[in-house]
Design an enzyme around this catalytic site. Sequence first.
Site, mmCIF file in Angstrom:
data_model
loop_
_atom_site.group_PDB
_atom_site.id
_atom_site.type_symbol
_atom_site.label_atom_id
_atom_site.label_comp_id
_atom_site.label_asym_id
_atom_site.label_seq_id
_atom_site.Cartn_x
_atom_site.Cartn_y
_atom_site.Cartn_z
ATOM 1 C CG MET A 196 39.039 35.409 34.584
ATOM 2 S SD MET A 196 39.920 35.681 36.151
ATOM 3 C CE MET A 196 40.196 37.460 36.114
ATOM 4 C CB SER A 219 43.894 38.045 44.813
ATOM 5 O OG SER A 219 44.840 38.303 43.794
ATOM 6 C CG MET A 234 49.273 38.537 35.689
ATOM 7 S SD MET A 234 48.542 40.174 35.931
ATOM 8 C CE MET A 234 47.330 39.814 37.201
ATOM 9 C CG ASP A 284 45.923 36.760 40.166
ATOM 10 O OD1 ASP A 284 45.282 35.872 39.592
ATOM 11 O OD2 ASP A 284 45.435 37.514 41.025
ATOM 12 N N GLY A 337 44.353 40.769 34.259
ATOM 13 C CA GLY A 337 45.555 41.552 34.066
ATOM 14 C C GLY A 337 45.845 42.560 35.158
ATOM 15 C CG PHE A 338 45.995 45.856 35.206
ATOM 16 C CD1 PHE A 338 47.206 46.393 35.645
ATOM 17 C CD2 PHE A 338 45.829 45.598 33.861
ATOM 18 C CE1 PHE A 338 48.218 46.669 34.740
ATOM 19 C CE2 PHE A 338 46.833 45.866 32.947
ATOM 20 C CZ PHE A 338 48.037 46.405 33.391
ATOM 21 N N GLY A 339 44.368 44.364 39.116
ATOM 22 C CA GLY A 339 43.451 44.340 40.242
ATOM 23 C C GLY A 339 42.589 45.588 40.294
ATOM 24 C CG ASP A 384 40.274 36.553 40.315
ATOM 25 O OD1 ASP A 384 40.120 37.623 40.932
ATOM 26 O OD2 ASP A 384 41.385 36.168 39.888
ATOM 27 N N GLY A 385 37.434 38.677 40.618
ATOM 28 C CA GLY A 385 37.300 40.001 40.024
ATOM 29 C C GLY A 385 36.178 40.814 40.632
ATOM 30 N N GLY A 386 36.524 41.875 41.347
ATOM 31 C CA GLY A 386 35.508 42.748 41.922
ATOM 32 C C GLY A 386 34.698 42.113 43.040
ATOM 33 C CG HIS A 400 44.620 32.779 37.613
ATOM 34 N ND1 HIS A 400 43.813 33.901 37.695
ATOM 35 C CD2 HIS A 400 44.450 32.311 36.349
ATOM 36 C CE1 HIS A 400 43.216 34.100 36.532
ATOM 37 N NE2 HIS A 400 43.597 33.152 35.699
ATOM 38 C CG MET A 425 45.864 35.328 34.365
ATOM 39 S SD MET A 425 45.272 36.913 34.990
ATOM 40 C CE MET A 425 45.624 36.707 36.727
ATOM 41 N N GLY A 453 40.985 40.555 46.113
ATOM 42 C CA GLY A 453 42.273 41.194 46.308
ATOM 43 C C GLY A 453 42.184 42.544 46.975
ATOM 44 C CB SER A 454 41.457 45.926 45.629
ATOM 45 O OG SER A 454 40.207 45.649 45.026
ATOM 46 C CG HIS A 461 43.795 33.665 43.335
ATOM 47 N ND1 HIS A 461 43.272 32.544 42.728
ATOM 48 C CD2 HIS A 461 43.967 34.583 42.359
ATOM 49 C CE1 HIS A 461 43.128 32.776 41.435
ATOM 50 N NE2 HIS A 461 43.560 34.008 41.181
#
Length: 223
Positions: free
Chosen positions: A136, A7, A36, A34, A141-143, A174-176, A65, A67, A196-197, A32
């Site tokens: 999700m 991401s 927003m 994002d 909204g945030f990484g 997507d997420g964590g 994606h 959002m 992402g992170s 990916h």
Amino acid sequence: MVLIAPSLLSADFASLQKQIALVEEGGADWLHLDVMDGHFVQNITFGPPLVKAIRRCTKLTLDVHLMIEEPDRYLESFVQAGADTLTVHYEACPHLHGTIQHIHRLGAKAGVCINPATPVSLLADIISDVDLVLVMSVNPGFGAQSFIPSAVRKVRQAASLIRDSNPFTHLEVDGGIDHETAGVVVEAGADVLVSGSYVFGSGDIPGAVRSLRSSAKGSEAQP
């Protein structure tokens, strides 16, 4: 095969072309992106001009994606910019079937995303029309958010729905996502991992992509 989709939300935009080259070196399959708007989610990121610039930097699949509120207003612009897949939120589309049809008419693949509190069962009437379902595993909204454990149950439910109704549909999470949660969601049925992170904050971007691949392969081997 499980696909790895770093991401770009977590990338260093001051050296974006180099960061993209590093995920390619690690063997990433998709990128990916994002998008927003500050309305559907609190954050604001980027629009079609940056997607167009990224398209010039890579041949990887651009997994966009959205959002955003009223995504139908922007679908054509993102496809023209180079998006291969456009994923919209179930929660943002009052006429979801029409939105999916619009994406397909534009020549892109169409995905639908659900937030952590949205039941998988609501996808039953659209699953046969989409190319991708995105679950999700954090609030959008945030990484750099922590993985929500209940997402594993939702991935299993979505995988079951896909097997019964449209087995060619990708199941993305997507997420964590890191080297630990990657294996968990793959075992539950996911075949696209957004991260992402974990990738861009690792200090070894190619190595982080390879680590996700290794975790995914280990879980794919499970009975």
